[in-house]
Motif scaffolding. Sequence first.
Motif, short mmCIF file in Angstrom:
data_model
loop_
_atom_site.label_atom_id
_atom_site.label_comp_id
_atom_site.label_asym_id
_atom_site.label_seq_id
_atom_site.Cartn_x
_atom_site.Cartn_y
_atom_site.Cartn_z
N ALA A 45 0.84 -1.21 0.00
CA ALA A 45 0.00 0.00 0.00
C ALA A 45 0.87 1.25 0.00
N THR A 46 1.95 1.23 0.76
CA THR A 46 2.89 2.36 0.77
C THR A 46 3.48 2.56 -0.62
N GLU A 47 3.81 1.47 -1.28
CA GLU A 47 4.35 1.52 -2.64
C GLU A 47 3.33 2.13 -3.60
N ILE A 48 2.06 1.75 -3.43
CA ILE A 48 0.99 2.27 -4.29
C ILE A 48 0.84 3.78 -4.12
N MET A 49 1.05 4.26 -2.90
CA MET A 49 0.88 5.69 -2.62
C MET A 49 2.05 6.54 -3.13
N VAL A 50 3.10 5.91 -3.59
CA VAL A 50 4.24 6.57 -4.26
C VAL A 50 4.78 7.75 -3.44
N GLY A 51 5.40 7.43 -2.33
CA GLY A 51 6.11 8.45 -1.56
C GLY A 51 5.26 9.27 -0.62
N ALA A 52 3.98 9.02 -0.58
CA ALA A 52 3.11 9.72 0.36
C ALA A 52 3.28 9.09 1.75
N GLU A 53 2.33 9.28 2.62
CA GLU A 53 2.42 8.77 3.99
C GLU A 53 2.64 7.26 4.01
N GLN A 54 3.48 6.81 4.93
CA GLN A 54 3.77 5.38 5.04
C GLN A 54 2.60 4.68 5.72
N VAL A 55 2.21 3.54 5.16
CA VAL A 55 1.11 2.75 5.72
C VAL A 55 1.67 1.81 6.79
N HIS A 56 1.08 1.84 7.97
CA HIS A 56 1.57 1.05 9.10
C HIS A 56 0.79 -0.27 9.19
N PRO A 57 1.49 -1.40 9.39
CA PRO A 57 0.79 -2.70 9.42
C PRO A 57 -0.21 -2.83 10.56
N ASN A 58 0.09 -2.24 11.72
CA ASN A 58 -0.83 -2.34 12.85
C ASN A 58 -1.82 -1.20 12.89
N ASP A 59 -1.30 0.03 12.83
CA ASP A 59 -2.17 1.19 13.00
C ASP A 59 -3.17 1.34 11.87
N HIS A 60 -2.80 0.93 10.66
CA HIS A 60 -3.67 1.13 9.51
C HIS A 60 -4.31 -0.17 9.00
N VAL A 61 -3.46 -1.14 8.62
CA VAL A 61 -3.98 -2.38 8.02
C VAL A 61 -4.77 -3.20 9.03
N ASN A 62 -4.31 -3.23 10.28
CA ASN A 62 -4.95 -4.04 11.32
C ASN A 62 -5.96 -3.25 12.14
N MET A 63 -6.29 -2.06 11.70
CA MET A 63 -7.23 -1.20 12.45
C MET A 63 -8.58 -1.90 12.64
N SER A 64 -9.11 -1.83 13.86
CA SER A 64 -10.41 -2.43 14.24
C SER A 64 -10.37 -3.96 14.22
N GLN A 65 -9.18 -4.53 14.28
CA GLN A 65 -9.03 -5.98 14.20
C GLN A 65 -8.04 -6.49 15.25
N SER A 66 -8.06 -7.79 15.44
CA SER A 66 -7.00 -8.49 16.17
C SER A 66 -6.84 -9.85 15.51
N THR A 67 -5.76 -10.54 15.84
CA THR A 67 -5.60 -11.89 15.32
C THR A 67 -6.73 -12.79 15.79
N ASN A 68 -7.17 -12.57 17.04
CA ASN A 68 -8.12 -13.49 17.65
C ASN A 68 -9.50 -13.47 17.03
N ASP A 69 -9.85 -12.39 16.34
CA ASP A 69 -11.14 -12.39 15.64
C ASP A 69 -10.96 -12.62 14.14
N THR A 70 -9.84 -12.12 13.56
CA THR A 70 -9.69 -12.27 12.11
C THR A 70 -9.26 -13.67 11.71
N PHE A 71 -8.46 -14.35 12.54
CA PHE A 71 -7.97 -15.67 12.14
C PHE A 71 -9.11 -16.69 12.04
N PRO A 72 -9.94 -16.87 13.08
CA PRO A 72 -11.05 -17.82 12.92
C PRO A 72 -12.06 -17.39 11.87
#
Length: 458
Positions: free
Chosen positions: A117-144
Amino acid sequence: MDENKQYRMENDTLGNIMIPKTAYYGAQTQRAINNFPISGIRLPRAFIRAQGIIKAASASVNVELGLLSPDIGQAIIQASQEVIDGKWDEQFLVDVYQAGAGTSQNMNANEVIARRATEIMVGAEQVHPNDHVNMSQSTNDTFPSALNIAAVESIQQKLIPALTNLQQELQKKSEQFMPVLKAGRTHLHDGVPIRLGQEFSGYAQTIQNMKQQIEEGLKGLYEIGLGGNAVGTDINLQPGYVPKVIQEVNKRTKLTFREPKDIFAFMQNMSEPLHCMLILKELAVHLIKITSDLRLLSSGPRTGLAEITLPPVQPGSTVMPGKVNPAILEMTHMVCCQVIGYETAISTAARASQLEINVMMPVIAHTFLHSIELMGNAINTLVKKCITGIQADEKICNQWLNESLSLVTGLSPKLGYDMASQIGLTADEQDKTLKEVLEEKGMLTDEILQAIDPKGMV
């Protein structure tokens, strides 16, 4: 570390770690790769696809709720779609036998999607794996939830069509073979006459019953506990997120997933995968019975029952020229043995549910999804390379039928059980047919002949 590769330095809460420069995954995935060099087996394409679906759905809802900027959200959705499409499968390298609950697997998805996603944005704000991609989620609900999505799609798209095809082909054989009379067998010994088509009708109905059981068992897998967060509460969750994210998942899968009746029960247990795996085990048991029957009925060609013939698919011996074995039936039997073993693995792992979650979810996901894949592939091959080409040998069926001592059963209403038994035993001891013994005793009347006529007994 491979000296031929170039590396970059990343860090996480445990410190710095070297990662291949071209890798899209990050520090936590690399730690998992380093920590768990166990089997070389990864979770399957169906699961990775389901992870992508969840990440895309969540990003869409987070944008709608004003939690995520549209630019970052759209980049995550695009990167997630590429994961859904299989573009980055080679970046999902965490072993099946990993840290409990699947945190490493979830971070693998978060990191790959964040970097892309950071690559797609071409030098704009860096996308964070936890703060952005994992927002409103946890492993415990997404995995099952990813497991259930992957399982439903796999069963609907592969296993049920395979079972439908098998049932239909067995039914066609039942109708084709209905005119063929043969000796029935119980305890592998002579039994009263039966139609070959009746035998096959039993196989067809058994598969139909199993398909119905799987369709019924599938209903529970439509519950996905997205938004359950770490333990089932809605901490750090925006009101309205849950119904919206499930609606997004349904839009992307064209299926009808729903909220669990109780989110805490969903997160504490692996009830639905376990329930469906028990049905798959029963299916395996029935397939072993059917394929074993077909092996017996086709045994020979000169020294066995040889009542049916199978299509030859490959040479059967490196030393006996011309030998052809029931290879497809044997393969199916082996697959069923594996699935039965997998059920034991899932049942054992399901016992590991403690307090709020089950930490053995990765091995449950692997064994359950692999069982569905194995069964679908095996059944499709069974139909295509074996069932459709089965033929009856009416001459052999007739020969065994006429030699069967079970025809004496037709004499019981005429002569009584004891006299009929004596005639049968005499024929066996003297290696004579029933007709020969009856004729010697002066009992071979038209009425008695009719009583032992196989056509009147089926």
